[in-house]
Scaffold this motif. Sequence first.
Motif, PDB file in Angstrom:
ATOM      1  N   VAL A   1      47.270  82.288  32.589  1.00 26.06           N
ATOM      2  CA  VAL A   1      45.977  82.943  32.791  1.00 26.06           C
ATOM      3  C   VAL A   1      45.072  82.579  31.620  1.00 26.06           C
ATOM      4  O   VAL A   1      45.441  82.756  30.461  1.00 26.06           O
ATOM      5  N   VAL A   2      43.882  82.058  31.923  1.00 27.60           N
ATOM      6  CA  VAL A   2      42.992  81.548  30.871  1.00 27.60           C
ATOM      7  C   VAL A   2      41.716  82.357  30.734  1.00 27.60           C
ATOM      8  O   VAL A   2      41.093  82.346  29.667  1.00 27.60           O
ATOM      9  N   LYS A   3      41.297  83.060  31.767  1.00 26.54           N
ATOM     10  CA  LYS A   3      40.050  83.813  31.667  1.00 26.54           C
ATOM     11  C   LYS A   3      39.978  84.861  32.754  1.00 26.54           C
ATOM     12  O   LYS A   3      40.762  84.869  33.706  1.00 26.54           O
ATOM     13  N   ALA A   4      39.003  85.763  32.576  1.00 26.75           N
ATOM     14  CA  ALA A   4      38.785  86.841  33.539  1.00 26.75           C
ATOM     15  C   ALA A   4      37.293  87.001  33.747  1.00 26.75           C
ATOM     16  O   ALA A   4      36.488  86.696  32.858  1.00 26.75           O
TER      17      ALA A   4
ATOM     18  N   THR B   1      35.233  96.177  45.784  1.00 24.25           N
ATOM     19  CA  THR B   1      36.699  96.255  45.840  1.00 24.25           C
ATOM     20  C   THR B   1      37.316  96.959  44.631  1.00 24.25           C
ATOM     21  O   THR B   1      38.489  97.315  44.664  1.00 24.25           O
ATOM     22  N   GLY B   2      36.537  97.147  43.570  1.00 25.93           N
ATOM     23  CA  GLY B   2      37.077  97.768  42.362  1.00 25.93           C
ATOM     24  C   GLY B   2      38.101  96.907  41.650  1.00 25.93           C
ATOM     25  O   GLY B   2      39.023  97.420  41.029  1.00 25.93           O
ATOM     26  N   THR B   3      37.929  95.583  41.743  1.00 23.12           N
ATOM     27  CA  THR B   3      38.892  94.662  41.137  1.00 23.12           C
ATOM     28  C   THR B   3      38.201  93.720  40.159  1.00 23.12           C
ATOM     29  O   THR B   3      36.985  93.549  40.173  1.00 23.12           O
ATOM     30  N   ILE B   4      39.032  93.097  39.317  1.00 24.83           N
ATOM     31  CA  ILE B   4      38.579  92.081  38.371  1.00 24.83           C
ATOM     32  C   ILE B   4      39.317  90.789  38.690  1.00 24.83           C
ATOM     33  O   ILE B   4      40.531  90.792  38.933  1.00 24.83           O
ATOM     34  N   THR B   5      38.587  89.684  38.697  1.00 27.36           N
ATOM     35  CA  THR B   5      39.177  88.390  39.023  1.00 27.36           C
ATOM     36  C   THR B   5      39.751  87.744  37.769  1.00 27.36           C
ATOM     37  O   THR B   5      39.063  87.625  36.753  1.00 27.36           O
ATOM     38  N   LEU B   6      41.015  87.347  37.852  1.00 29.75           N
ATOM     39  CA  LEU B   6      41.661  86.567  36.805  1.00 29.75           C
ATOM     40  C   LEU B   6      41.836  85.133  37.293  1.00 29.75           C
ATOM     41  O   LEU B   6      41.971  84.890  38.498  1.00 29.75           O
ATOM     42  N   ILE B   7      41.842  84.194  36.356  1.00 31.34           N
ATOM     43  CA  ILE B   7      41.939  82.773  36.706  1.00 31.34           C
ATOM     44  C   ILE B   7      43.103  82.163  35.941  1.00 31.34           C
ATOM     45  O   ILE B   7      43.154  82.224  34.712  1.00 31.34           O
ATOM     46  N   ALA B   8      44.049  81.600  36.693  1.00 34.97           N
ATOM     47  CA  ALA B   8      45.213  80.934  36.105  1.00 34.97           C
ATOM     48  C   ALA B   8      45.118  79.441  36.374  1.00 34.97           C
ATOM     49  O   ALA B   8      44.699  79.023  37.458  1.00 34.97           O
ATOM     50  N   ARG B   9      45.506  78.632  35.400  1.00 36.96           N
ATOM     51  CA  ARG B   9      45.446  77.183  35.536  1.00 36.96           C
ATOM     52  C   ARG B   9      46.843  76.599  35.696  1.00 36.96           C
ATOM     53  O   ARG B   9      47.789  77.021  35.035  1.00 36.96           O
ATOM     54  N   PHE B  10      46.928  75.594  36.594  1.00 37.47           N
ATOM     55  CA  PHE B  10      48.184  74.907  36.879  1.00 37.47           C
ATOM     56  C   PHE B  10      47.959  73.400  36.785  1.00 37.47           C
ATOM     57  O   PHE B  10      46.976  72.885  37.331  1.00 37.47           O
ATOM     58  N   ASP B  11      48.859  72.706  36.093  1.00 38.71           N
ATOM     59  CA  ASP B  11      48.829  71.242  36.122  1.00 38.71           C
ATOM     60  C   ASP B  11      49.162  70.778  37.535  1.00 38.71           C
ATOM     61  O   ASP B  11      49.981  71.395  38.233  1.00 38.71           O
ATOM     62  N   ASN B  12      48.547  69.668  37.937  1.00 45.66           N
ATOM     63  CA  ASN B  12      48.721  69.185  39.298  1.00 45.66           C
ATOM     64  C   ASN B  12      49.001  67.676  39.307  1.00 45.66           C
ATOM     65  O   ASN B  12      48.279  66.900  39.950  1.00 45.66           O
ATOM     66  N   PRO B  13      50.051  67.234  38.591  1.00 50.26           N
ATOM     67  CA  PRO B  13      50.296  65.785  38.489  1.00 50.26           C
ATOM     68  C   PRO B  13      50.653  65.136  39.820  1.00 50.26           C
ATOM     69  O   PRO B  13      50.339  63.969  40.047  1.00 50.26           O
ATOM     70  N   GLU B  14      51.308  65.871  40.716  1.00 50.43           N
ATOM     71  CA  GLU B  14      51.682  65.296  42.012  1.00 50.43           C
ATOM     72  C   GLU B  14      50.553  65.382  43.031  1.00 50.43           C
ATOM     73  O   GLU B  14      50.702  64.917  44.163  1.00 50.43           O
ATOM     74  N   LYS B  15      49.433  66.012  42.642  1.00 50.97           N
ATOM     75  CA  LYS B  15      48.271  66.194  43.525  1.00 50.97           C
ATOM     76  C   LYS B  15      48.662  66.967  44.789  1.00 50.97           C
ATOM     77  O   LYS B  15      48.112  66.757  45.869  1.00 50.97           O
ATOM     78  N   LEU B  16      49.618  67.895  44.632  1.00 57.40           N
ATOM     79  CA  LEU B  16      50.057  68.706  45.764  1.00 57.40           C
ATOM     80  C   LEU B  16      49.045  69.792  46.101  1.00 57.40           C
ATOM     81  O   LEU B  16      48.829  70.123  47.270  1.00 57.40           O
ATOM     82  N   LEU B  17      48.417  70.337  45.070  1.00 54.80           N
ATOM     83  CA  LEU B  17      47.437  71.399  45.282  1.00 54.80           C
ATOM     84  C   LEU B  17      46.080  70.789  45.595  1.00 54.80           C
ATOM     85  O   LEU B  17      45.679  69.789  44.999  1.00 54.80           O
ATOM     86  N   ARG B  18      45.370  71.404  46.515  1.00 56.60           N
ATOM     87  CA  ARG B  18      44.038  70.955  46.900  1.00 56.60           C
ATOM     88  C   ARG B  18      43.059  72.124  46.826  1.00 56.60           C
ATOM     89  O   ARG B  18      43.425  73.271  47.092  1.00 56.60           O
ATOM     90  N   SER B  19      41.826  71.798  46.491  1.00 53.43           N
ATOM     91  CA  SER B  19      40.799  72.824  46.403  1.00 53.43           C
ATOM     92  C   SER B  19      40.588  73.474  47.763  1.00 53.43           C
ATOM     93  O   SER B  19      40.551  72.801  48.794  1.00 53.43           O
ATOM     94  N   GLY B  20      40.471  74.800  47.757  1.00 54.08           N
ATOM     95  CA  GLY B  20      40.307  75.552  48.994  1.00 54.08           C
ATOM     96  C   GLY B  20      41.607  76.086  49.553  1.00 54.08           C
ATOM     97  O   GLY B  20      41.584  76.833  50.547  1.00 54.08           O
TER      98      GLY B  20
END
Length: 399
Positions: free
Chosen positions: A253-256, A264-283
């Motif tokens: 987790v790098v930022k909020a 919704t009464g919530t706070i958004t957290l943002i976690a970063r993941f390395d993606n060397p295999e390009k398995l993850l896609r935006s969206g």
Amino acid sequence: MKARSIIFFATSMVVVASCTNKPGGSAGFGDNEYAVRTVSPESIELSTSYPATIRGVQDVEIRPKISGFITKVNVHEGQRVAAGQLLFVIDNETYQAQVRQAKAAVSTAKAQLETSRLTLENSKELHRNNVIGDYELATARNNLATAEATLLQSQAALASAQEMLSFCYVKSPVAGVVGELPYKAGALVSASGAEPLTTVSDISVMEAYFSVTEKDMLAMTKGEGGMDEAIRNYPPVTLRLSDGTLYSHKGSVVKASGVINAGTGTITLIARFDNPEKLLRSGGSGQIIATNVSKAAIVIPQEAVTEIQNKTFVYLVGKDNRVKYSEIKVLPQNDGNSYIVTDGMQPGSRYVARGIASLKDGVQIRPITEEQYMQKINNAAKLGENQHKASGFIEAMKK
């Protein structure tokens, strides 16, 4: 003989049934018997999952700066592109003509400047020989200054025309993957269009957006001494993909977000993941799994707890076996079965672990073990079954 056996069996069943109805029977619960557990620190790992949306670190919308018809599309959806790579070409005949015109104006201005410079040199010579006066010399100097300004103006016009021409060649500002291409060759586009030409996503590192409740965030913030410290000490997180498998790289987790979502009464957290295999896609989507590990935790089952107005209570058992309805503090993260206690209980504390629904504050109880408690439940269930059979047999005999 057979009739006597039936009568004897029926009589026996009646006796059993009557015994089970006696208060304080050997197989029944005593009115003050409750399962009590003593607190002993243990190592535990609790996991909490949150729905997450996956995005690239840079999701850049590509928009045209000028209006015109697309003459060429140089990429396809899903293609990896480098920074500066040409994506689209917009009709540029008009802008090329403006560049040629601007270049001609620059050439004319340079010629006029050279003529004005020669005129000034000649005027200086004539002035020294008293052929012309001061006015003519000053006029020559002014003409040179005007020619220099005209050249600068024409050069600026050329730079502007060249820049406009460059807008016809739409390039990627970042390295990444091309998204959807809603416009094809021949489509008319403009800078004011609602839909971008495409989106280029930098997917070397991906960000997963997930939300926690304001209550949970406040608890973490207070425990760590501030938002920045809470983010810095947030444990590594795991990403569960949409197919149920776990992503092979841990995230952090790098930022909020700085604002609480009022809806919704919530706070958004943002976690970063390395993606060397390009398995993850935006969206994409998935679930963030946050794990909290404690090596000397006080863990109690949730069935031993009651919650009233965002407060958590248990029944602590004193030395005289009297219960006290006591408030405790627990971690917001839990696995749905247990709580980790942070305040209100210590190692060696005794509390009622089962059957708290019938308890009241200040009542003196007779502590039993959880094994005894479960044995009594089983015995009561068996006797209840026998009683049911006996009642059925008696009804059958009446008929």
